[in-house]
Design an enzyme around this catalytic site. Structure first.
Site, PDB file in Angstrom:
ATOM      1  N   GLU A 147      -6.012   7.060  -1.237  1.00 24.74           N
ATOM      2  CA  GLU A 147      -5.983   5.850  -0.401  1.00 24.74           C
ATOM      3  C   GLU A 147      -6.596   4.660  -1.135  1.00 24.74           C
ATOM      4  OE1 GLU A 147      -4.659   5.217   2.701  1.00 24.74           O
ATOM      5  OE2 GLU A 147      -3.681   7.128   2.302  1.00 24.74           O
ATOM      6  N   HIS A 205       1.555   4.397  -3.017  1.00 23.65           N
ATOM      7  CA  HIS A 205       1.453   5.855  -2.947  1.00 23.65           C
ATOM      8  C   HIS A 205       2.594   6.502  -3.728  1.00 23.65           C
ATOM      9  CE1 HIS A 205      -1.937   6.613  -0.338  1.00 23.65           C
ATOM     10  NE2 HIS A 205      -1.458   5.865   0.643  1.00 23.65           N
ATOM     11  N   HIS A 242       0.831  -1.205   0.000  1.00 19.23           N
ATOM     12  CA  HIS A 242       0.000   0.000   0.000  1.00 19.23           C
ATOM     13  C   HIS A 242       0.867   1.257   0.000  1.00 19.23           C
ATOM     14  CE1 HIS A 242      -3.419   2.628   1.156  1.00 19.23           C
ATOM     15  NE2 HIS A 242      -2.517   3.222   1.928  1.00 19.23           N
ATOM     16  N   GLU A 243       1.871   1.293   0.865  1.00 18.29           N
ATOM     17  CA  GLU A 243       2.708   2.486   0.974  1.00 18.29           C
ATOM     18  C   GLU A 243       3.551   2.703  -0.280  1.00 18.29           C
ATOM     19  OE1 GLU A 243       2.225   4.664   3.204  1.00 18.29           O
ATOM     20  OE2 GLU A 243       0.842   3.425   4.337  1.00 18.29           O
TER      21      GLU A 243
END
Length: 269
Positions: free
Chosen positions: A197, A138, A134-135
């Protein structure tokens, strides 16, 4: 004069739109990687020098191993998309930091930090892959640059509004300014963050699947995160993140697509 100011802003917006290769979307971006990465790398070095980095432990090695697999998945995915040069300036690092906060992040250019406080919630390798995927997503989607660009645009919009209401009474100008401050934050900046997100969840699931992890495990992780928060959360329309229920529902809906992409791309052995 006001007309030309608005035309100038519009022209700047058109020129600042760039297509992100991993999302295929045109996004507002005033900041290039050549400008952003050096600052990012310096901030990362400063952060590590001011915090306790955990090395040589099983957890530290796990962070490195998962980080490497997510990196390899990102490279494989972008090669599949025909974007082999996209990561050429990335300088990947994966560090575990002694901090009780439930947190992790990836700076532009692939600089990753996992806080030790999140490990009781990740619980296992696939849970950690959920977080790190997920990070990293980004960073791959240029969300940092987009946020910086959106903040600049918000400032420009505020200045334009001031010019447009300059002939009004002071009371009227204050009403407009207050409405703009609330409207631009709730109507633009917060949904923009929620969109980031959700986009990072989508890309992260794909990276997980390509890295050889079961994307279903992301549901288990976010369920544990929801339990950790005790159900207390800001109303979604006032939050920079989707509600727990929305996020989990979105992830469940996105899992089949992540698996389908991984099947086409191939998984990391």
């Amino acid at each position: 004069m006001k007309k030309y100011m608005f035309l100038g802003i519009f022209a700047a917006l058109v020129m600042a739109c760039a297509t992100n290769p991993i999302t295929g979307k045109q996004n507002l971006n005033f900041v290039s990687n050549s400008e952003l990465f050096p600052t990012s790398f310096q901030q990362y070095s400063t952060f590590l020098s001011e915090n306790k980095v955990i090395t040589g432990t099983a957890d530290a090695k796990l962070v490195e191993n998962v980080g490497f697999k997510i990196k390899a998945a990102a490279e494989k995915y972008l090669t599949y998309l025909g974007q082999t040069q996209y990561l050429k300036d990335y300088r990947w690092e994966y560090k575990l930091v002694d901090n009780k906060e439930v947190n992790a992040w990836c700076l532009p250019g692939g600089k990753i930090v996992v806080y030790s406080g999140i490990l009781p919630i990740t619980q296992n390798e696939s849970g950690l892959a959920t977080v790190m995927g997920h990070e990293v997503s980004h960073a791959l989607a240029n969300h940092g640059a987009q946020r910086m660009s959106a903040a600049q645009l918000q400032q420009i919009g505020g200045a334009a509004l001031g010019a447009a209401t300059s002939g009004k009474s002071e009371a009227t100008q204050q009403i407009f300014a207050q409405a703009y401050g609330i409207g631009s934050e709730v109507g633009v900046m917060l949904p923009f963050s929620r969109g980031n997100e959700t986009e990072a969840d989508k890309i992260g699931l794909t990276l997980m699947a390509i890295a050889g992890y079961n994307p279903d495990d992301a549901v288990a992780f976010w369920t544990r995160m929801s339990a950790k928060s005790g159900g207390a959360s800001t109303p979604e329309f006032m939050s920079t993140h989707p509600s727990d229920a929305s996020r989990i529902a979105n992830i469940k809906a996105l899992i089949p697509e992540a698996r389908a992409i991984a099947l086409k791309v191939g998984t990391i052995k």
